[in-house]
Write a protein that holds these residues in place. Structure first.
Motif, PDB file in Angstrom:
ATOM      1  N   ARG A   1       0.786  -1.301  -0.009  1.00 55.97           N
ATOM      2  CA  ARG A   1       0.030   0.039  -0.044  1.00 55.97           C
ATOM      3  C   ARG A   1       1.041   1.200   0.029  1.00 55.97           C
ATOM      4  O   ARG A   1       0.667   2.138  -0.708  1.00 55.97           O
ATOM      5  CB  ARG A   1      -0.790  -0.085   1.385  1.00 55.97           C
ATOM      6  CG  ARG A   1      -1.829   1.374   1.185  1.00 55.97           C
ATOM      7  CD  ARG A   1      -2.406   1.608   2.560  1.00 55.97           C
ATOM      8  NE  ARG A   1      -1.408   1.870   3.571  1.00 55.97           N
ATOM      9  CZ  ARG A   1      -1.339   1.479   4.642  1.00 55.97           C
ATOM     10  NH1 ARG A   1      -2.619   1.215   5.393  1.00 55.97           N
ATOM     11  NH2 ARG A   1      -0.262   1.885   5.682  1.00 55.97           N
ATOM     12  N   ASP A   2       1.795   1.270   0.621  1.00 55.93           N
ATOM     13  CA  ASP A   2       2.683   2.497   0.909  1.00 55.93           C
ATOM     14  C   ASP A   2       3.653   2.759  -0.474  1.00 55.93           C
ATOM     15  O   ASP A   2       3.682   3.734  -0.566  1.00 55.93           O
ATOM     16  CB  ASP A   2       3.591   2.282   2.130  1.00 55.93           C
ATOM     17  CG  ASP A   2       3.067   2.206   3.466  1.00 55.93           C
ATOM     18  OD1 ASP A   2       1.727   2.530   3.464  1.00 55.93           O
ATOM     19  OD2 ASP A   2       3.590   1.940   4.502  1.00 55.93           O
ATOM     20  N   ALA A   3       3.890   1.398  -1.107  1.00 56.08           N
ATOM     21  CA  ALA A   3       4.632   1.817  -2.129  1.00 56.08           C
ATOM     22  C   ALA A   3       3.645   2.168  -3.332  1.00 56.08           C
ATOM     23  O   ALA A   3       4.077   3.156  -4.322  1.00 56.08           O
ATOM     24  CB  ALA A   3       5.239   0.334  -2.662  1.00 56.08           C
ATOM     25  N   LEU A   4       2.609   1.961  -3.325  1.00 55.55           N
ATOM     26  CA  LEU A   4       1.447   2.154  -4.515  1.00 55.55           C
ATOM     27  C   LEU A   4       1.220   3.862  -4.111  1.00 55.55           C
ATOM     28  O   LEU A   4       0.999   4.444  -5.108  1.00 55.55           O
ATOM     29  CB  LEU A   4       0.215   1.476  -4.289  1.00 55.55           C
ATOM     30  CG  LEU A   4       0.381   0.097  -4.747  1.00 55.55           C
ATOM     31  CD1 LEU A   4      -0.880  -0.698  -4.766  1.00 55.55           C
ATOM     32  CD2 LEU A   4       0.740   0.030  -6.405  1.00 55.55           C
TER      33      LEU A   4
ATOM     34  N   ALA B   1       3.294   6.071  -2.799  1.00 59.73           N
ATOM     35  CA  ALA B   1       4.411   6.908  -3.069  1.00 59.73           C
ATOM     36  C   ALA B   1       4.483   6.773  -4.658  1.00 59.73           C
ATOM     37  O   ALA B   1       4.817   7.977  -5.044  1.00 59.73           O
ATOM     38  CB  ALA B   1       5.624   6.023  -2.646  1.00 59.73           C
ATOM     39  N   GLU B   2       3.995   5.721  -5.105  1.00 59.32           N
ATOM     40  CA  GLU B   2       4.064   5.784  -6.674  1.00 59.32           C
ATOM     41  C   GLU B   2       3.172   6.627  -7.467  1.00 59.32           C
ATOM     42  O   GLU B   2       3.533   7.455  -7.993  1.00 59.32           O
ATOM     43  CB  GLU B   2       4.002   4.441  -7.173  1.00 59.32           C
ATOM     44  CG  GLU B   2       4.216   4.204  -8.645  1.00 59.32           C
ATOM     45  CD  GLU B   2       4.086   2.644  -9.123  1.00 59.32           C
ATOM     46  OE1 GLU B   2       3.502   2.492 -10.127  1.00 59.32           O
ATOM     47  OE2 GLU B   2       4.861   1.921  -8.472  1.00 59.32           O
ATOM     48  N   ARG B   3       1.874   6.780  -6.842  1.00 66.87           N
ATOM     49  CA  ARG B   3       0.807   7.580  -7.380  1.00 66.87           C
ATOM     50  C   ARG B   3       1.064   9.044  -7.063  1.00 66.87           C
ATOM     51  O   ARG B   3       1.004  10.064  -7.616  1.00 66.87           O
ATOM     52  CB  ARG B   3      -0.270   7.027  -6.506  1.00 66.87           C
ATOM     53  CG  ARG B   3      -1.589   7.879  -7.190  1.00 66.87           C
ATOM     54  CD  ARG B   3      -2.970   7.584  -6.299  1.00 66.87           C
ATOM     55  NE  ARG B   3      -3.265   5.999  -6.631  1.00 66.87           N
ATOM     56  CZ  ARG B   3      -3.964   5.285  -6.117  1.00 66.87           C
ATOM     57  NH1 ARG B   3      -4.988   6.082  -4.847  1.00 66.87           N
ATOM     58  NH2 ARG B   3      -4.152   3.998  -6.072  1.00 66.87           N
TER      59      ARG B   3
ATOM     60  N   GLN C   1       4.203  10.584  -6.905  1.00 66.06           N
ATOM     61  CA  GLN C   1       4.842  11.064  -7.881  1.00 66.06           C
ATOM     62  C   GLN C   1       4.640  11.097  -9.223  1.00 66.06           C
ATOM     63  O   GLN C   1       5.046  11.745  -9.956  1.00 66.06           O
ATOM     64  CB  GLN C   1       6.238   9.784  -8.016  1.00 66.06           C
ATOM     65  CG  GLN C   1       7.027   9.772  -6.623  1.00 66.06           C
ATOM     66  CD  GLN C   1       8.076   8.765  -6.658  1.00 66.06           C
ATOM     67  OE1 GLN C   1       8.116   7.824  -7.683  1.00 66.06           O
ATOM     68  NE2 GLN C   1       8.822   8.433  -5.779  1.00 66.06           N
TER      69      GLN C   1
ATOM     70  N   GLY D   1       3.543   8.884 -11.305  1.00 68.40           N
ATOM     71  CA  GLY D   1       3.976   7.871 -12.500  1.00 68.40           C
ATOM     72  C   GLY D   1       3.345   6.681 -12.171  1.00 68.40           C
ATOM     73  O   GLY D   1       3.107   5.623 -13.101  1.00 68.40           O
ATOM     74  N   GLY D   2       2.322   6.489 -11.424  1.00 62.84           N
ATOM     75  CA  GLY D   2       1.524   5.425 -11.005  1.00 62.84           C
ATOM     76  C   GLY D   2       0.266   5.209 -11.607  1.00 62.84           C
ATOM     77  O   GLY D   2      -0.254   6.157 -12.304  1.00 62.84           O
ATOM     78  N   ARG D   3      -0.041   4.062 -12.229  1.00 63.70           N
ATOM     79  CA  ARG D   3      -1.478   3.612 -12.684  1.00 63.70           C
ATOM     80  C   ARG D   3      -2.383   3.381 -11.628  1.00 63.70           C
ATOM     81  O   ARG D   3      -2.202   2.896 -10.718  1.00 63.70           O
ATOM     82  CB  ARG D   3      -0.981   2.492 -13.568  1.00 63.70           C
ATOM     83  CG  ARG D   3      -0.254   3.016 -14.663  1.00 63.70           C
ATOM     84  CD  ARG D   3      -0.127   1.741 -15.724  1.00 63.70           C
ATOM     85  NE  ARG D   3      -0.228   0.578 -15.315  1.00 63.70           N
ATOM     86  CZ  ARG D   3      -0.034  -0.527 -16.140  1.00 63.70           C
ATOM     87  NH1 ARG D   3       0.605  -0.577 -17.403  1.00 63.70           N
ATOM     88  NH2 ARG D   3      -0.205  -1.673 -15.838  1.00 63.70           N
ATOM     89  N   SER D   4      -3.732   3.544 -12.045  1.00 65.09           N
ATOM     90  CA  SER D   4      -4.763   3.415 -11.054  1.00 65.09           C
ATOM     91  C   SER D   4      -4.960   1.930 -11.141  1.00 65.09           C
ATOM     92  O   SER D   4      -5.011   1.262 -12.074  1.00 65.09           O
ATOM     93  CB  SER D   4      -5.848   4.200 -11.585  1.00 65.09           C
ATOM     94  OG  SER D   4      -7.079   3.889 -10.792  1.00 65.09           O
TER      95      SER D   4
END
Length: 169
Positions: A142-145, A147-149, A151, A153-156
């Protein structure tokens, strides 16, 4: 007495007899009687001969004269005697009984119950570790997702916005 009272008394008596502690007590009395015979045999066959090596096998014959003259035995005895030999014999029998009960029954049962408890705790501990580990992994994901979101660059991951879980793109 009415039939209902007789039935109630009978049912109460049956309930009393069928309790586990009454049956356990009866078994303990029977085993205790048999065990007493074993202890008496050990005292008479082993302890008394060992004591007999230093004096007599019958500890009851050890006496001291408190007020003399101490002559005779039984009802014809004169004087005041202290029968310390019989006290010594009873004490030895008690100590031997306690030692046999402790070393042959209590100690092995305590070790067995401790092993069972350790196994139960280990099983519960392993189960808790697995649950905590899985929870920690999910938190890290969850924390990685997040953090990615954050930034950009994350996908939903929601199914309704056409992401990888939605229409397959």
């Amino acid at each position: 007495m009415s039939d209902q009272e007789k039935t109630s008394l009978w049912q109460g008596f049956k309930a009393f007899l069928m309790r586990g502690n009454v049956v356990d007590l009866a078994v303990a009395v029977v085993i205790g009687a048999a065990f007493t015979h074993i202890v008496n045999s050990v005292v008479e066959g082993i302890i008394n001969p060992l004591v007999g090596a230093f004096g007599t096998q019958n500890l009851d014959s050890y006496t001291s004269c408190l007020k003399g003259p101490c002559e005779g035995t039984g009802d014809a005895a004169t004087g005041v005697r202290i029968l310390w030999g019989s006290v010594l014999g009873a004490t030895l029998q008690f100590v031997i009984t306690a030692a046999v009960v402790y070393f042959l029954m209590v100690l092995p049962m305590a070790k067995y119950l401790a092993r069972l408890e350790a196994r139960r705790k280990a099983k519960e501990g392993a189960h808790e570790v697995v649950e905590v580990t899985e929870l920690e992994v999910l938190k890290e994901i969850r924390d990685a997702l997040l953090a990615e979101r954050a930034q950009g660059g994350g996908r939903s991951l929601r199914a309704d916005d056409g992401g990888p879980t939605g229409d397959g793109r």
